[in-house]
Motif scaffolding. Structure first.
Motif, PDB file in Angstrom:
ATOM      1  N   THR A   1      37.227  19.722 -24.910  1.00 20.33           N
ATOM      2  CA  THR A   1      34.982  20.091 -25.049  1.00 20.33           C
ATOM      3  C   THR A   1      35.385  18.495 -25.127  1.00 20.33           C
ATOM      4  OG1 THR A   1      35.900  22.143 -26.531  1.00 20.33           O
ATOM      5  CG2 THR A   1      33.679  20.939 -27.122  1.00 20.33           C
ATOM      6  N   ARG A   2      35.236  17.559 -25.847  1.00 18.17           N
ATOM      7  CA  ARG A   2      35.246  16.387 -26.420  1.00 18.17           C
ATOM      8  C   ARG A   2      35.778  15.840 -24.851  1.00 18.17           C
ATOM      9  NH1 ARG A   2      37.137  12.682 -30.183  1.00 18.17           N
ATOM     10  NH2 ARG A   2      35.394  10.845 -30.351  1.00 18.17           N
ATOM     11  N   GLY A   3      36.084  15.657 -23.814  1.00 19.18           N
ATOM     12  CA  GLY A   3      36.167  14.934 -22.725  1.00 19.18           C
ATOM     13  C   GLY A   3      35.110  15.648 -21.794  1.00 19.18           C
ATOM     14  N   LYS A   4      34.667  16.790 -21.804  1.00 19.22           N
ATOM     15  CA  LYS A   4      33.250  17.365 -21.251  1.00 19.22           C
ATOM     16  C   LYS A   4      32.062  16.397 -21.943  1.00 19.22           C
ATOM     17  CE  LYS A   4      31.218  19.850 -17.992  1.00 19.22           C
ATOM     18  NZ  LYS A   4      30.134  19.031 -18.336  1.00 19.22           N
ATOM     19  N   ALA A   5      32.162  16.492 -22.517  1.00 19.69           N
ATOM     20  CA  ALA A   5      31.119  16.116 -23.943  1.00 19.69           C
ATOM     21  C   ALA A   5      31.273  14.739 -23.072  1.00 19.69           C
ATOM     22  CB  ALA A   5      31.008  16.278 -25.533  1.00 19.69           C
TER      23      ALA A   5
ATOM     24  N   LEU B   1      41.332   7.800 -27.114  1.00 19.26           N
ATOM     25  CA  LEU B   1      40.773   8.766 -28.527  1.00 19.26           C
ATOM     26  C   LEU B   1      41.559   9.794 -29.043  1.00 19.26           C
ATOM     27  CD1 LEU B   1      37.511   8.929 -26.545  1.00 19.26           C
ATOM     28  CD2 LEU B   1      37.426   7.631 -28.644  1.00 19.26           C
ATOM     29  N   GLN B   2      42.035   9.089 -29.866  1.00 15.00           N
ATOM     30  CA  GLN B   2      43.122  10.731 -30.277  1.00 15.00           C
ATOM     31  C   GLN B   2      41.456  11.687 -30.749  1.00 15.00           C
ATOM     32  OE1 GLN B   2      46.251   9.591 -33.134  1.00 15.00           O
ATOM     33  NE2 GLN B   2      47.520  11.582 -32.423  1.00 15.00           N
ATOM     34  N   VAL B   3      42.355  12.812 -30.457  1.00 16.54           N
ATOM     35  CA  VAL B   3      41.218  13.920 -31.042  1.00 16.54           C
ATOM     36  C   VAL B   3      42.480  15.567 -30.991  1.00 16.54           C
ATOM     37  CG1 VAL B   3      39.847  13.855 -29.290  1.00 16.54           C
ATOM     38  CG2 VAL B   3      40.989  15.208 -29.063  1.00 16.54           C
ATOM     39  N   PRO B   4      41.833  15.943 -32.201  1.00 15.34           N
ATOM     40  CA  PRO B   4      43.534  17.597 -32.525  1.00 15.34           C
ATOM     41  C   PRO B   4      43.536  18.193 -31.004  1.00 15.34           C
ATOM     42  CG  PRO B   4      40.954  17.271 -34.010  1.00 15.34           C
ATOM     43  CD  PRO B   4      41.056  16.551 -33.183  1.00 15.34           C
ATOM     44  N   GLN B   5      44.335  18.654 -31.159  1.00 12.29           N
ATOM     45  CA  GLN B   5      44.941  19.542 -29.695  1.00 12.29           C
ATOM     46  C   GLN B   5      43.923  20.558 -29.826  1.00 12.29           C
ATOM     47  OE1 GLN B   5      49.457  19.763 -29.463  1.00 12.29           O
ATOM     48  NE2 GLN B   5      49.285  17.644 -29.640  1.00 12.29           N
ATOM     49  N   GLY B   6      43.491  20.741 -28.598  1.00 11.22           N
ATOM     50  CA  GLY B   6      43.203  22.038 -28.110  1.00 11.22           C
ATOM     51  C   GLY B   6      41.669  21.850 -28.831  1.00 11.22           C
ATOM     52  N   GLN B   7      40.966  20.166 -28.666  1.00  7.08           N
ATOM     53  CA  GLN B   7      39.802  19.832 -28.887  1.00  7.08           C
ATOM     54  C   GLN B   7      39.417  18.952 -27.505  1.00  7.08           C
ATOM     55  OE1 GLN B   7      38.264  18.944 -32.485  1.00  7.08           O
ATOM     56  NE2 GLN B   7      39.216  20.901 -33.428  1.00  7.08           N
TER      57      GLN B   7
ATOM     58  N   ALA C   1      33.934   4.460 -12.590  1.00  9.05           N
ATOM     59  CA  ALA C   1      34.220   4.887 -14.759  1.00  9.05           C
ATOM     60  C   ALA C   1      35.204   6.069 -14.836  1.00  9.05           C
ATOM     61  CB  ALA C   1      32.813   4.959 -14.990  1.00  9.05           C
ATOM     62  N   ARG C   2      35.987   6.287 -15.598  1.00  9.70           N
ATOM     63  CA  ARG C   2      36.780   7.563 -15.262  1.00  9.70           C
ATOM     64  C   ARG C   2      37.397   8.276 -16.613  1.00  9.70           C
ATOM     65  NH1 ARG C   2      42.871   7.609 -14.324  1.00  9.70           N
ATOM     66  NH2 ARG C   2      43.457   9.592 -13.226  1.00  9.70           N
ATOM     67  N   VAL C   3      37.572   9.652 -16.890  1.00  7.39           N
ATOM     68  CA  VAL C   3      37.198   9.599 -17.882  1.00  7.39           C
ATOM     69  C   VAL C   3      38.141  11.636 -17.773  1.00  7.39           C
ATOM     70  CG1 VAL C   3      37.063  11.659 -19.632  1.00  7.39           C
ATOM     71  CG2 VAL C   3      34.603  10.379 -19.139  1.00  7.39           C
ATOM     72  N   LEU C   4      39.668  10.951 -18.541  1.00  4.03           N
ATOM     73  CA  LEU C   4      40.849  12.094 -18.414  1.00  4.03           C
ATOM     74  C   LEU C   4      41.218  12.181 -19.670  1.00  4.03           C
ATOM     75  CD1 LEU C   4      43.579  12.401 -16.360  1.00  4.03           C
ATOM     76  CD2 LEU C   4      44.419  10.480 -17.462  1.00  4.03           C
ATOM     77  N   VAL C   5      41.297  14.074 -19.352  1.00  2.77           N
ATOM     78  CA  VAL C   5      42.505  14.775 -20.206  1.00  2.77           C
ATOM     79  C   VAL C   5      43.387  14.914 -19.583  1.00  2.77           C
ATOM     80  CG1 VAL C   5      42.547  16.191 -21.634  1.00  2.77           C
ATOM     81  CG2 VAL C   5      40.082  14.999 -21.375  1.00  2.77           C
TER      82      VAL C   5
ATOM     83  N   SER D   1      49.896  13.536 -22.181  1.00  2.21           N
ATOM     84  CA  SER D   1      49.386  12.446 -22.941  1.00  2.21           C
ATOM     85  C   SER D   1      48.548  13.441 -23.928  1.00  2.21           C
ATOM     86  CB  SER D   1      48.845  12.204 -23.197  1.00  2.21           C
ATOM     87  OG  SER D   1      49.396  11.543 -22.206  1.00  2.21           O
ATOM     88  N   PRO D   2      49.445  15.583 -25.077  1.00  2.00           N
ATOM     89  CA  PRO D   2      48.329  16.019 -25.435  1.00  2.00           C
ATOM     90  C   PRO D   2      47.061  15.549 -26.655  1.00  2.00           C
ATOM     91  CG  PRO D   2      50.886  16.784 -26.027  1.00  2.00           C
ATOM     92  CD  PRO D   2      50.255  15.628 -24.296  1.00  2.00           C
ATOM     93  N   GLY D   3      46.521  16.053 -26.866  1.00  2.00           N
ATOM     94  CA  GLY D   3      45.942  15.074 -28.651  1.00  2.00           C
ATOM     95  C   GLY D   3      44.893  13.398 -27.888  1.00  2.00           C
TER      96      GLY D   3
END
Length: 174
Positions: free
Chosen positions: A109-113, A100-106, A151-155, A160-162
């Motif tokens: 927040t998106r990963g935690k959700a 998922l490409q997200v705005p840098q800096g977010q 299951a894995r969530v990685l930021v 890989s910023p963004g």
């Protein structure tokens, strides 16, 4: 319109649902794979089909730019863990994630959700050491599931910023 043109149009009309079904089938398989719902044999069979170039609606792409992600693009949207994208990070033949490409800096927040939505996840055991030793920045949460799946969530803000990735590994991971 000529008879030949009519026949071609009729043939295309008959083939369209089959093509859509095949694309939907790949997206559905990817969704199940990313949500840890396939068996190890099904994952191996899907990877073999990719390697044999039998999956025409899912191919390696360069959408990741300078990120450390190895991104593949699906012709049809893939939905997993409440998120939808056409991009999948294939870090290995047994670990794949929806990208998922997200705005840098977010990213965090998106990963935690996503972590909260999945529930029962915990940080990678050596995450604090990675931060202290290597200066790594991000989050890496996992949840053990039956049959040696995770299951894995990685930021990964360092490499890989963004991007936020969520998916599954089949087999042991650190």
């Amino acid at each position: 319109m000529s008879a030949r043109s009519l026949a071609t149009c009729a043939l295309l009309a008959l083939l369209a649902p089959a093509v859509a079904q095949a694309q939907g089938s790949t997206a559905a398989t990817l969704s199940r794979l990313l949500e840890c719902k396939l068996t190890a044999a099904e994952v191996a069979g899907f990877v073999e089909a990719i390697n044999a170039e039998q999956v025409s609606d899912f191919a390696h792409g360069d959408a990741g730019g300078d990120s450390a992600l190895s991104l593949w693009k699906s012709d049809a949207p893939v939905t997993a863990w409440g998120e939808t994208s056409t991009l999948v990070n294939m870090s290995s033949t047994t670990e794949m994630h929806l990208a998922l490409q997200v705005p840098q800096g977010q990213e965090l927040t998106r990963g935690k959700a996503i972590v909260d939505r999945i529930g029962g996840m915990s940080p990678r055991p050596d995450q604090a050491a990675m931060e202290a030793t290597y200066g790594w920045k991000g989050m890496d949460f996992r949840k053990s599931l039956p049959d040696n799946r995770n299951a894995r969530v990685l930021v990964d803000l360092s490499y890989s910023p963004g991007w936020v990735i969520v998916g599954c590994s089949y087999g042991d991971i650190l």
